[in-house]
Design a protein around this motif. Structure first.
Motif, PDB file in Angstrom:
ATOM      1  N   GLU A  70     -22.713  36.395  -5.118  1.00 43.88           N
ATOM      2  CA  GLU A  70     -22.860  35.124  -4.414  1.00 43.88           C
ATOM      3  C   GLU A  70     -21.931  35.066  -3.202  1.00 43.88           C
ATOM      4  O   GLU A  70     -20.912  35.744  -3.144  1.00 43.88           O
ATOM      5  CB  GLU A  70     -22.553  33.967  -5.364  1.00 43.88           C
ATOM      6  N   GLU A  71     -22.304  34.204  -2.248  1.00 44.76           N
ATOM      7  CA  GLU A  71     -21.551  34.102  -0.999  1.00 44.76           C
ATOM      8  C   GLU A  71     -20.091  33.710  -1.228  1.00 44.76           C
ATOM      9  O   GLU A  71     -19.186  34.279  -0.612  1.00 44.76           O
ATOM     10  CB  GLU A  71     -22.217  33.094  -0.059  1.00 44.76           C
ATOM     11  N   ASP A  72     -19.836  32.745  -2.118  1.00 41.61           N
ATOM     12  CA  ASP A  72     -18.457  32.320  -2.350  1.00 41.61           C
ATOM     13  C   ASP A  72     -17.608  33.441  -2.934  1.00 41.61           C
ATOM     14  O   ASP A  72     -16.409  33.543  -2.672  1.00 41.61           O
ATOM     15  CB  ASP A  72     -18.392  31.067  -3.222  1.00 41.61           C
ATOM     16  N   VAL A  73     -18.212  34.320  -3.697  1.00 41.13           N
ATOM     17  CA  VAL A  73     -17.498  35.469  -4.253  1.00 41.13           C
ATOM     18  C   VAL A  73     -17.283  36.526  -3.173  1.00 41.13           C
ATOM     19  O   VAL A  73     -16.207  37.125  -3.082  1.00 41.13           O
ATOM     20  CB  VAL A  73     -18.256  36.065  -5.453  1.00 41.13           C
ATOM     21  N   CYS A  74     -18.276  36.724  -2.348  1.00 42.92           N
ATOM     22  CA  CYS A  74     -18.206  37.725  -1.277  1.00 42.92           C
ATOM     23  C   CYS A  74     -17.012  37.466  -0.353  1.00 42.92           C
ATOM     24  O   CYS A  74     -16.300  38.389   0.023  1.00 42.92           O
ATOM     25  CB  CYS A  74     -19.508  37.711  -0.475  1.00 42.92           C
ATOM     26  N   ALA A 114     -14.392  35.357  -1.004  1.00 42.35           N
ATOM     27  CA  ALA A 114     -13.217  34.829  -1.696  1.00 42.35           C
ATOM     28  C   ALA A 114     -11.986  35.643  -1.310  1.00 42.35           C
ATOM     29  O   ALA A 114     -12.075  36.856  -1.090  1.00 42.35           O
ATOM     30  CB  ALA A 114     -13.424  34.896  -3.207  1.00 42.35           C
ATOM     31  N   ARG A 152     -22.912  39.147   4.526  1.00 43.25           N
ATOM     32  CA  ARG A 152     -23.862  38.965   3.423  1.00 43.25           C
ATOM     33  C   ARG A 152     -25.263  38.938   4.003  1.00 43.25           C
ATOM     34  O   ARG A 152     -25.578  38.111   4.853  1.00 43.25           O
ATOM     35  CB  ARG A 152     -23.553  37.676   2.671  1.00 43.25           C
ATOM     36  N   CYS A 185     -23.635  41.458  -0.613  1.00 40.68           N
ATOM     37  CA  CYS A 185     -22.380  41.434   0.126  1.00 40.68           C
ATOM     38  C   CYS A 185     -22.058  42.873   0.536  1.00 40.68           C
ATOM     39  O   CYS A 185     -22.004  43.770  -0.315  1.00 40.68           O
ATOM     40  CB  CYS A 185     -21.259  40.874  -0.751  1.00 40.68           C
TER      41      CYS A 185
END
Length: 117
Positions: free
Chosen positions: A21-25, A27, A69, A74
């Protein structure tokens, strides 16, 4: 690894990907010590960029991470310059020059990266 060691110097250039996910990519790495707070366009792709410098036991690591992303994946370009020395019997000006040369080489390699997806 693409540069012969000079004063115990070595460099790496790695490209990797993960379906995350984008927020993980984007972080922060290592509890916020490496934050993606810059952007750079390489080819037609905008990457978020994070840099860090770590030192210990006579060695230093300079790392730059470029992430983007695309289509749920990612992508990361990671560059690292590692150098170490006892700082007693060396030509420090030559060591600094070799580090600058390695940084330039890393930047040139990153600038050629293109997606062909």
């Amino acid at each position: 690894s693409y540069l012969q060691p000079n004063y115990s110097q070595d460099s790496w250039f790695v490209v990797s990907s993960a379906a995350i996910e984008e927020d993980v990519c984007f972080a922060p790495e290592e509890a916020g010590s490496t934050v993606f707070d810059d952007e750079r366009t390489i080819g037609a792709t905008t990457f978020r960029v994070a840099t860090s410098v770590g030192a210990g036991m006579g060695s230093t690591n300079e790392q730059t991470l470029y992430r983007t992303r695309l289509g749920g994946t990612c992508w990361e370009i990671a560059t690292t310059l590692h150098f170490a020395s006892d700082y007693t019997d060396i030509d420090e000006a030559a060591m600094a020059a070799s580090q600058a040369e390695a940084r330039t080489m890393i930047d040139e390699m990153v600038s050629t990266f293109r997606f062909n997806l």
